[in-house]
Design a protein around this motif. Structure first.
Motif, mmCIF file in Angstrom:
data_model
loop_
_atom_site.group_PDB
_atom_site.id
_atom_site.type_symbol
_atom_site.label_atom_id
_atom_site.label_comp_id
_atom_site.label_asym_id
_atom_site.label_seq_id
_atom_site.Cartn_x
_atom_site.Cartn_y
_atom_site.Cartn_z
ATOM 1 N N GLN A 94 0.833 -1.204 0.000
ATOM 2 C CA GLN A 94 0.000 0.000 0.000
ATOM 3 C C GLN A 94 0.875 1.264 0.000
ATOM 4 N N LEU A 95 2.027 1.179 0.682
ATOM 5 C CA LEU A 95 3.005 2.259 0.681
ATOM 6 C C LEU A 95 4.376 1.668 0.441
ATOM 7 N N THR A 96 5.068 2.163 -0.587
ATOM 8 C CA THR A 96 6.420 1.704 -0.892
ATOM 9 C C THR A 96 7.372 2.895 -0.900
ATOM 10 N N LEU A 97 8.454 2.777 -0.121
ATOM 11 C CA LEU A 97 9.517 3.778 -0.100
ATOM 12 C C LEU A 97 10.761 3.120 -0.676
ATOM 13 N N GLU A 98 11.264 3.638 -1.776
ATOM 14 C CA GLU A 98 12.342 2.950 -2.501
ATOM 15 C C GLU A 98 13.514 3.885 -2.747
ATOM 16 N N ASN A 99 14.710 3.317 -2.636
ATOM 17 C CA ASN A 99 15.928 4.051 -2.974
ATOM 18 C C ASN A 99 17.014 3.036 -3.270
ATOM 19 N N SER A 100 18.057 3.444 -3.959
ATOM 20 C CA SER A 100 19.143 2.522 -4.297
ATOM 21 C C SER A 100 20.078 2.314 -3.119
ATOM 22 N N SER A 101 20.084 3.245 -2.132
ATOM 23 C CA SER A 101 20.886 3.067 -0.925
ATOM 24 C C SER A 101 19.940 3.050 0.266
#
Length: 515
Positions: A84-91
């Motif tokens: 429902q909530l996705t927080l994405e980053n490469s680091s």
């Protein structure tokens, strides 16, 4: 979204512009294309609704209802159980909850029967992190790191766990001393049991010989010091060697040997001793190492009142070392009979082995090296073991070349190839360091220092001598050699003509029950 330039709004999107009466209507209205097809957006005067929202997703379909992306983490998608909530980053990626200095930040878990059955919250007024289940607090971590649990704490039944807090002090692994000068010269050996090799002495029919035995395990007149002849060479028929202990005092006693009236030719006598046999030494660890300048310390008198655990003291000659080593069968059993699970159980690279310890540096760490971790031998030099995984601090390159000698390094070796990571931690005197090493199912290593994770280099020393830094904290080691059983060691070595000390609070090790 199509551009509106040069187009009529009504031909591009419908139901955007309404009459005065409709504008006051707070019910959501679907926004349609110029062809009358519904879009993923609904609007009213006080709210908006979107089927899916992507922020920073650069045209990619959001993983769930709301997807906030800094930089793509790669070919990975959120689980359908939690998208429902996705927080994405490469680091690093994260979520911040800011609240008042006397208030709390909260995450609640609810259902149709209870909207706050589960809770995670941080109380800023008292600085503690709380966890609640079924509507009430069950666990709390306070600002001092103390963990308070309302229920029973249990560990996995699928792991084999060993924990050593050093309630009993380790004895010397090789407790032996040879008398100097002659058979009356005093002998010093700080050990609970061991062997005294006397100088050669000729015992005539009525002769006796006596010497002082100094040992800090002897605690006054209440101690029982048992001494017997272990090896007397060739003794004539009907001759006997009598051994007498007397004048037992705090830290010493006197040992006298004589005959039963029969002449015994000049020879070397070996005496076996044990102090207070009813008080057993540590059955898991022994004190090993090298001490050319002074006796190694393994006595309760050397516990530090300000630090729980034990203290290691080196001798006073350059390169003297003291090491906590697992007790093996060579100490008091045949060489093929291991007396402790710390040595006899295989803590292999393939067993998802985990090791942790807490050490405290001494008041002076100049001219010192310290190591702790999993090795094949007790030696601190990284060129010694072909396979290993351990922490190393060394003020010079006696243990091998290091990039910054004042920093803590982590070394792992795969079949003789060394990989050294400069962790960037400046080692300080009188400081506690909690060290942890964990192997995963792929035989890769993760480490932490004082509960903070550090990444490991995959560049061998043949490419970069002395090691390199690793900026990404989640980078694991390369896969270690399969099926290598390692042993836990903690050691300190002096690199000058002065003693150095180290304190150890605990050693913990665990592995999966089965291969």
């Amino acid at each position: 979204m199509a551009t509106l330039k040069g187009k009529a709004i009504s031909s591009t999107y419908q139901t955007i512009l309404k009459s005065a009466a409709e504008i006051k209507d707070t019910n959501l209205k679907s926004v349609e294309t110029g062809s009358g097809n519904a879009t993923a957006m609904k609007l009213s005067t006080d709210k908006a609704e979107f089927t899916k929202v992507g922020i920073g997703t650069a045209g990619a379909t959001p993983d769930g209802l709301l997807h906030v992306m800094g930089v793509s983490a790669g070919s990975v998608s959120s689980s359908t159980f939690a998208n429902q909530l996705t927080l994405e980053n490469s680091s690093d990626a994260g979520l911040t909850i800011l609240s008042g200095s006397s208030s709390s930040g909260n995450i609640f878990f609810g259902d149709s029967n209870d909207n706050d059955a589960g809770q995670i919250y941080y109380d800023h007024s008292q600085d503690y992190l709380g966890f609640s289940t079924s509507g009430s607090e069950k666990m709390r971590i306070d600002k001092n790191g103390n963990l308070n649990v309302a229920g029973t704490v249990s560990q996995s039944d699928d792991r084999f766990n060993l924990v050593e807090y050093f309630e009993k002090v380790p004895s010397l692994q090789s407790a032996a001393v040879t008398q100097d000068t002659n058979a009356t010269t005093a002998v010093t050996l700080q050990a609970k049991y061991g062997i005294i090799t006397m100088q050669s002495v000729d015992l005539a029919a009525t002769d006796t010989v006596e010497f002082t035995f100094n040992n800090n395990h002897i605690f006054g007149t209440s101690s029982h010091v048992h001494v017997q002849l272990q090896d007397g060479g060739t003794i004539a028929d009907n001759a006997m060697i009598n051994v007498l202990v007397h004048d037992v005092a705090n830290g010493s006693c006197k040992i006298r040997i004589g005959t039963n009236g029969t002449d015994v030719a000049a020879q070397v006598f070996k005496l076996a001793f044990i102090v207070d046999p009813y008080i057993t030494p540590n059955q898991n660890f022994v004190l090993s190492g090298v001490s050319a300048g002074a006796s190694q310390v393994s006595g309760n008198t050397n516990r530090d009142s300000s630090f729980a655990g034990i203290k290691l003291i080196t001798g006073t000659t350059d390169n003297d070392r003291s090491v906590i080593s697992p007790r093996n069968g060579n100490t008091e059993l045949p060489s093929n009979a291991e007396s402790s699970a710390w040595a006899s159980v295989g803590f292999g690279t393939e067993n998802q082995t985990e090791f942790s310890t807490a050490i405290s540096t001494g008041g002076s760490i100049t001219s010192t090296s310290i190591w702790a971790g999993l090795k094949l031998t007790e030696v601190g030099a990284y060129a010694t073991d072909a396979n290993q995984a351990y922490f190393l601090y060394a003020v010079d390159d006696d243990q091998g070349a290091l990039t910054t000698n004042g920093n803590l390094h982590f070394i792992y070796s795969i079949g003789g190839v060394d990989y050294i990571t400069d962790l960037g931690i400046v080692v300080a005197a009188s400081t506690v360091y909690k060290l942890k090493i964990a192997f995963n199912e792929s035989r890769q290593i993760s480490i932490s220092v004082n509960n903070r994770s550090y990444g490991l280099t995959t560049t061998p020393t043949s490419t970069t001598a002395g090691g390199v830094t690793q900026a990404v904290a989640t980078t694991k080691s390369l896969a270690m050699t399969d099926d290598i059983d390692l042993l836990p060691f903690i050691g300190i070595q002096t690199h000058t003509a002065a003693s150095r000390g180290l304190q150890c609070g605990y050693i913990k090790i665990s592995r999966g029950l089965y291969e």
